[in-house]
Scaffold this motif. Sequence first.
Motif, PDB file in Angstrom:
ATOM      1  N   HIS A  28       0.834  -1.200   0.000  1.00 32.68           N
ATOM      2  CA  HIS A  28       0.000   0.000   0.000  1.00 32.68           C
ATOM      3  C   HIS A  28       0.875   1.258   0.000  1.00 32.68           C
ATOM      4  CE1 HIS A  28      -3.439  -2.587   0.815  1.00 32.68           C
ATOM      5  NE2 HIS A  28      -2.746  -3.138   1.791  1.00 32.68           N
ATOM      6  N   PRO A  29       1.677   1.455  -1.048  1.00 34.50           N
ATOM      7  CA  PRO A  29       2.557   2.626  -1.089  1.00 34.50           C
ATOM      8  C   PRO A  29       1.761   3.921  -1.155  1.00 34.50           C
ATOM      9  CG  PRO A  29       2.471   1.542  -3.234  1.00 34.50           C
ATOM     10  CD  PRO A  29       1.756   0.646  -2.283  1.00 34.50           C
ATOM     11  N   LYS A  30       2.299   4.946  -0.523  1.00 35.48           N
ATOM     12  CA  LYS A  30       1.640   6.251  -0.494  1.00 35.48           C
ATOM     13  C   LYS A  30       2.423   7.252  -1.335  1.00 35.48           C
ATOM     14  CE  LYS A  30      -1.240   4.728   2.718  1.00 35.48           C
ATOM     15  NZ  LYS A  30      -2.666   4.484   2.437  1.00 35.48           N
ATOM     16  N   GLY A  31       1.703   8.188  -1.904  1.00 32.08           N
ATOM     17  CA  GLY A  31       2.333   9.307  -2.590  1.00 32.08           C
ATOM     18  C   GLY A  31       3.017   8.963  -3.887  1.00 32.08           C
ATOM     19  N   TRP A  32       2.552   7.928  -4.576  1.00 36.56           N
ATOM     20  CA  TRP A  32       3.202   7.520  -5.824  1.00 36.56           C
ATOM     21  C   TRP A  32       2.543   8.128  -7.061  1.00 36.56           C
ATOM     22  CZ3 TRP A  32       0.363   4.902  -9.522  1.00 36.56           C
ATOM     23  CH2 TRP A  32      -0.867   4.398  -9.104  1.00 36.56           C
ATOM     24  N   MET A  33       1.279   8.528  -6.940  1.00 33.54           N
ATOM     25  CA  MET A  33       0.528   8.989  -8.103  1.00 33.54           C
ATOM     26  C   MET A  33       0.961  10.384  -8.544  1.00 33.54           C
ATOM     27  SD  MET A  33      -2.004   8.137 -10.195  1.00 33.54           S
ATOM     28  CE  MET A  33      -3.164   7.013  -9.419  1.00 33.54           C
ATOM     29  N   ASN A  34       1.093  10.580  -9.846  1.00 32.29           N
ATOM     30  CA  ASN A  34       1.397  11.900 -10.394  1.00 32.29           C
ATOM     31  C   ASN A  34       0.926  11.945 -11.849  1.00 32.29           C
ATOM     32  OD1 ASN A  34       4.103  11.677 -12.280  1.00 32.29           O
ATOM     33  ND2 ASN A  34       4.079  10.125 -10.673  1.00 32.29           N
ATOM     34  N   TRP A  35       0.983  13.123 -12.456  1.00 36.19           N
ATOM     35  CA  TRP A  35       0.443  13.297 -13.803  1.00 36.19           C
ATOM     36  C   TRP A  35       1.159  12.439 -14.833  1.00 36.19           C
ATOM     37  CZ3 TRP A  35       3.276  14.839 -17.998  1.00 36.19           C
ATOM     38  CH2 TRP A  35       4.527  15.406 -17.753  1.00 36.19           C
ATOM     39  N   ARG A  36       2.455  12.193 -14.602  1.00 37.55           N
ATOM     40  CA  ARG A  36       3.226  11.451 -15.594  1.00 37.55           C
ATOM     41  C   ARG A  36       2.777   9.990 -15.676  1.00 37.55           C
ATOM     42  NH1 ARG A  36       7.866  12.645 -18.190  1.00 37.55           N
ATOM     43  NH2 ARG A  36       8.215  14.437 -16.844  1.00 37.55           N
ATOM     44  N   VAL A  37       2.541   9.341 -14.535  1.00 34.87           N
ATOM     45  CA  VAL A  37       2.103   7.948 -14.575  1.00 34.87           C
ATOM     46  C   VAL A  37       0.680   7.860 -15.124  1.00 34.87           C
ATOM     47  CG1 VAL A  37       1.169   7.817 -12.210  1.00 34.87           C
ATOM     48  CG2 VAL A  37       2.045   5.771 -13.309  1.00 34.87           C
ATOM     49  N   VAL A  38      -0.150   8.859 -14.822  1.00 30.48           N
ATOM     50  CA  VAL A  38      -1.510   8.880 -15.379  1.00 30.48           C
ATOM     51  C   VAL A  38      -1.447   8.998 -16.901  1.00 30.48           C
ATOM     52  CG1 VAL A  38      -3.667  10.188 -15.506  1.00 30.48           C
ATOM     53  CG2 VAL A  38      -2.561   9.816 -13.295  1.00 30.48           C
ATOM     54  N   MET A  39      -0.578   9.892 -17.385  1.00 23.05           N
ATOM     55  CA  MET A  39      -0.421  10.056 -18.830  1.00 23.05           C
ATOM     56  C   MET A  39       0.044   8.752 -19.475  1.00 23.05           C
ATOM     57  SD  MET A  39       2.343  12.349 -20.953  1.00 23.05           S
ATOM     58  CE  MET A  39       3.617  11.118 -20.638  1.00 23.05           C
ATOM     59  N   ASN A  40       1.041   8.101 -18.852  1.00 24.16           N
ATOM     60  CA  ASN A  40       1.547   6.836 -19.376  1.00 24.16           C
ATOM     61  C   ASN A  40       0.456   5.780 -19.439  1.00 24.16           C
ATOM     62  OD1 ASN A  40       4.750   6.342 -19.720  1.00 24.16           O
ATOM     63  ND2 ASN A  40       4.400   8.041 -18.335  1.00 24.16           N
ATOM     64  N   MET A  41      -0.309   5.647 -18.363  1.00 19.83           N
ATOM     65  CA  MET A  41      -1.332   4.604 -18.315  1.00 19.83           C
ATOM     66  C   MET A  41      -2.446   4.864 -19.324  1.00 19.83           C
ATOM     67  SD  MET A  41      -1.626   3.292 -14.358  1.00 19.83           S
ATOM     68  CE  MET A  41      -1.953   4.890 -13.603  1.00 19.83           C
ATOM     69  N   ILE A  42      -2.796   6.133 -19.528  1.00 20.43           N
ATOM     70  CA  ILE A  42      -3.845   6.458 -20.501  1.00 20.43           C
ATOM     71  C   ILE A  42      -3.375   6.126 -21.917  1.00 20.43           C
ATOM     72  CG2 ILE A  42      -5.103   8.352 -21.603  1.00 20.43           C
ATOM     73  CD1 ILE A  42      -5.319   9.653 -18.837  1.00 20.43           C
ATOM     74  N   ILE A  43      -2.159   6.566 -22.265  1.00 26.16           N
ATOM     75  CA  ILE A  43      -1.652   6.339 -23.625  1.00 26.16           C
ATOM     76  C   ILE A  43      -1.463   4.850 -23.896  1.00 26.16           C
ATOM     77  CG2 ILE A  43       0.290   6.722 -25.194  1.00 26.16           C
ATOM     78  CD1 ILE A  43       0.665   9.461 -23.847  1.00 26.16           C
ATOM     79  N   VAL A  44      -0.841   4.145 -22.954  1.00 27.04           N
ATOM     80  CA  VAL A  44      -0.638   2.706 -23.136  1.00 27.04           C
ATOM     81  C   VAL A  44      -1.987   1.989 -23.146  1.00 27.04           C
ATOM     82  CG1 VAL A  44       0.377   0.626 -22.151  1.00 27.04           C
ATOM     83  CG2 VAL A  44       1.669   2.757 -22.130  1.00 27.04           C
ATOM     84  N   GLY A  45      -2.879   2.418 -22.264  1.00 25.98           N
ATOM     85  CA  GLY A  45      -4.201   1.800 -22.218  1.00 25.98           C
ATOM     86  C   GLY A  45      -4.949   1.937 -23.525  1.00 25.98           C
ATOM     87  N   LEU A  46      -4.768   3.069 -24.177  1.00 26.06           N
ATOM     88  CA  LEU A  46      -5.426   3.270 -25.470  1.00 26.06           C
ATOM     89  C   LEU A  46      -4.869   2.351 -26.552  1.00 26.06           C
ATOM     90  CD1 LEU A  46      -5.780   7.168 -25.537  1.00 26.06           C
ATOM     91  CD2 LEU A  46      -7.629   5.492 -25.352  1.00 26.06           C
ATOM     92  N   GLY A  47      -3.743   1.688 -26.247  1.00 22.93           N
ATOM     93  CA  GLY A  47      -3.190   0.736 -27.207  1.00 22.93           C
ATOM     94  C   GLY A  47      -4.143  -0.398 -27.533  1.00 22.93           C
ATOM     95  N   LEU A  48      -5.036  -0.701 -26.606  1.00 21.74           N
ATOM     96  CA  LEU A  48      -6.023  -1.740 -26.857  1.00 21.74           C
ATOM     97  C   LEU A  48      -7.257  -1.211 -27.576  1.00 21.74           C
ATOM     98  CD1 LEU A  48      -6.122  -4.022 -23.671  1.00 21.74           C
ATOM     99  CD2 LEU A  48      -5.555  -4.685 -25.984  1.00 21.74           C
ATOM    100  N   CYS A  49      -7.322   0.118 -27.775  1.00 16.56           N
ATOM    101  CA  CYS A  49      -8.546   0.690 -28.329  1.00 16.56           C
ATOM    102  C   CYS A  49      -8.786   0.226 -29.760  1.00 16.56           C
ATOM    103  CB  CYS A  49      -8.527   2.210 -28.251  1.00 16.56           C
ATOM    104  SG  CYS A  49      -7.505   3.035 -29.478  1.00 16.56           S
ATOM    105  N   LEU A  50      -7.710  -0.077 -30.500  1.00 15.30           N
ATOM    106  CA  LEU A  50      -7.904  -0.557 -31.872  1.00 15.30           C
ATOM    107  C   LEU A  50      -8.556  -1.934 -31.873  1.00 15.30           C
ATOM    108  CD1 LEU A  50      -4.631   0.538 -33.666  1.00 15.30           C
ATOM    109  CD2 LEU A  50      -6.913   1.514 -33.888  1.00 15.30           C
ATOM    110  N   TRP A  51      -8.162  -2.769 -30.907  1.00 15.58           N
ATOM    111  CA  TRP A  51      -8.828  -4.053 -30.755  1.00 15.58           C
ATOM    112  C   TRP A  51     -10.303  -3.829 -30.418  1.00 15.58           C
ATOM    113  CZ3 TRP A  51     -10.659  -6.267 -25.983  1.00 15.58           C
ATOM    114  CH2 TRP A  51     -11.170  -7.559 -26.133  1.00 15.58           C
ATOM    115  N   GLY A  52     -10.569  -2.861 -29.531  1.00 11.27           N
ATOM    116  CA  GLY A  52     -11.950  -2.544 -29.184  1.00 11.27           C
ATOM    117  C   GLY A  52     -12.733  -2.010 -30.358  1.00 11.27           C
ATOM    118  N   PHE A  53     -12.076  -1.157 -31.158  1.00 12.63           N
ATOM    119  CA  PHE A  53     -12.742  -0.589 -32.330  1.00 12.63           C
ATOM    120  C   PHE A  53     -13.097  -1.701 -33.312  1.00 12.63           C
ATOM    121  CE2 PHE A  53     -13.509   1.661 -36.160  1.00 12.63           C
ATOM    122  CZ  PHE A  53     -13.777   2.988 -35.846  1.00 12.63           C
ATOM    123  N   ASP A  54     -12.130  -2.567 -33.603  1.00 17.22           N
ATOM    124  CA  ASP A  54     -12.364  -3.634 -34.568  1.00 17.22           C
ATOM    125  C   ASP A  54     -13.388  -4.636 -34.045  1.00 17.22           C
ATOM    126  OD1 ASP A  54     -11.363  -4.993 -37.140  1.00 17.22           O
ATOM    127  OD2 ASP A  54     -11.140  -6.586 -35.663  1.00 17.22           O
TER     128      ASP A  54
END
Length: 526
Positions: A28-54
């Motif tokens: 249960h680490p504290k204080g790890w969240m920041n804009w950079r990790v959110v940006m990374n997770m959103i962009i990488v997460g969208l990598g599956l969007c083409l599979w979702g689109f198809d």
Amino acid sequence: MASEEVENVTQHDSVEGGPADLHDMVHHPKGWMNWRVVMNMIIVGLGLCLWGFDNSSTGPILALPLFVLKFQGYGPAFTAKNLDLLVPVPIVGAALGTVASAPLMNKLGRKRAMVLAYFLGAAPGSFLSMFAPNMAAQIVGRFWTNLGVSVLTTAAPLYLTELAPAHFRARAVGFCVAGVAAVGVISTTIIWKTATIADNLQWKIPIALQAAIPVALGFLTLLCTESPLWYLQHDQLERAKSALLSIRNANVEVVEVELATMQAAALAEAERARQADVHFWDILKPRHIQRTLSAGALLCLGQVCGQILIMTYSTVILVQSGVADPFKITILITCLQFLGTIIGPVLVDKVGRRPVALVGFSILFILNMAAGGLAASGLTTKTQQLGLAAVFIIFGFFNSACGQTLSFILPTEISTPSLREPTMAWAVFWSYTTAIITTFAVPQITAADAGNLGAKAAFVFGGCVFITVTWAYFFVPETRARTAAEIDEMYDIGLPMRHWRNHKCQTGSYMLNTGIGGKDVEVKEP
């Protein structure tokens, strides 16, 4: 890595206390969240969007009259033979893409593998589909698109689990699947609107979007941080630490503890690797076979739980069943699917993997039986037709909340660190292989010019779900908030899956003995 010692990677003495403090830091680490990790997770997460689109747009596009007219020459619907050319054959390309994904991720890293998949696979394939002059060119375009999409489908979940801390893994990967569902809502809505266009733009507009998305995401992925674990596995300790600092809000305590847990798993794997070289087919050795089969089985079983019938062919089946406004119903299905992908990851992280699997698959069994029962009644009344549509919509929610969420999370968690790429590639390969079989079989058993079962085919998938529930009881482990080293430990001692939740691992003691909590951590290169 060489065998000599390297510099101390952590020189930190502010982690006070004993195992309880360490347990909190690891789980249960504290204080790890920041804009950079959110940006990374959103962009990488969208990598599956083409599979979702198809995945979401295939059925609606195949039901568009002008698409049928263009590539078959007559209508109103594709024959079973042509459906088997347009859907299963391109998935063969996806299966082949998984074979390439493991060496690509291992040699180039997660980030560059995804960029290549966008620019050399998904984008050119979609452009070919958009300008295809005949059925053969359309099939080749879809084949090439699926080749690139499968690399993304393999890399994105693995990449996300290496960017997020252990307690947030399910939500990171699950919200990635939510992005898939969101794109599905958008794609089906677009097709619903373009269905009223009286020329070939009716089907070209959605395919044009499918061509443009990978170009945009390819450039965005260049902004992402490479996986810290990949750096660590390739002798780049400083880069691994730098990457972790950037995506952990520069929180030194969190980074040092997390890096130490990664090294603990790496050292254990290094000891095994010294005894034998690690190769792709090591995933089939006795010590890894249970993990390998479980990783592959979950994705395969997800394909035979009814999602191909109700998700991929939903519009076609609804049209065949006489349900009014099938395109609108398809949009509602994708909306409920999106809702499920939002709720599912939170449930999986808060409640656990096993409860969600057992309850979720049981509900899918009931829904398949209900769909088959309604279809068997003849669907002669509006009430029966609306009932079938309602079952399809509810299925979209539970399938995404349970099946899709777990299918992408567990294979990334249960693989041992040195075999993560081949294990994930193996799982996705067999998932696509199963999809080839099911997408070929569905038209043959449902189409009017073939088996003519229609929605009654849900009975077949219901039987498959029953088997899945039984399998899940014995082989789905509880990996919630567990580190890779802890998962390795529980597999090594042969702990039954039903006992994983309450098992206390010795990994924390190992870390304390090696220096976390006041001493330097000295790591030998494996």
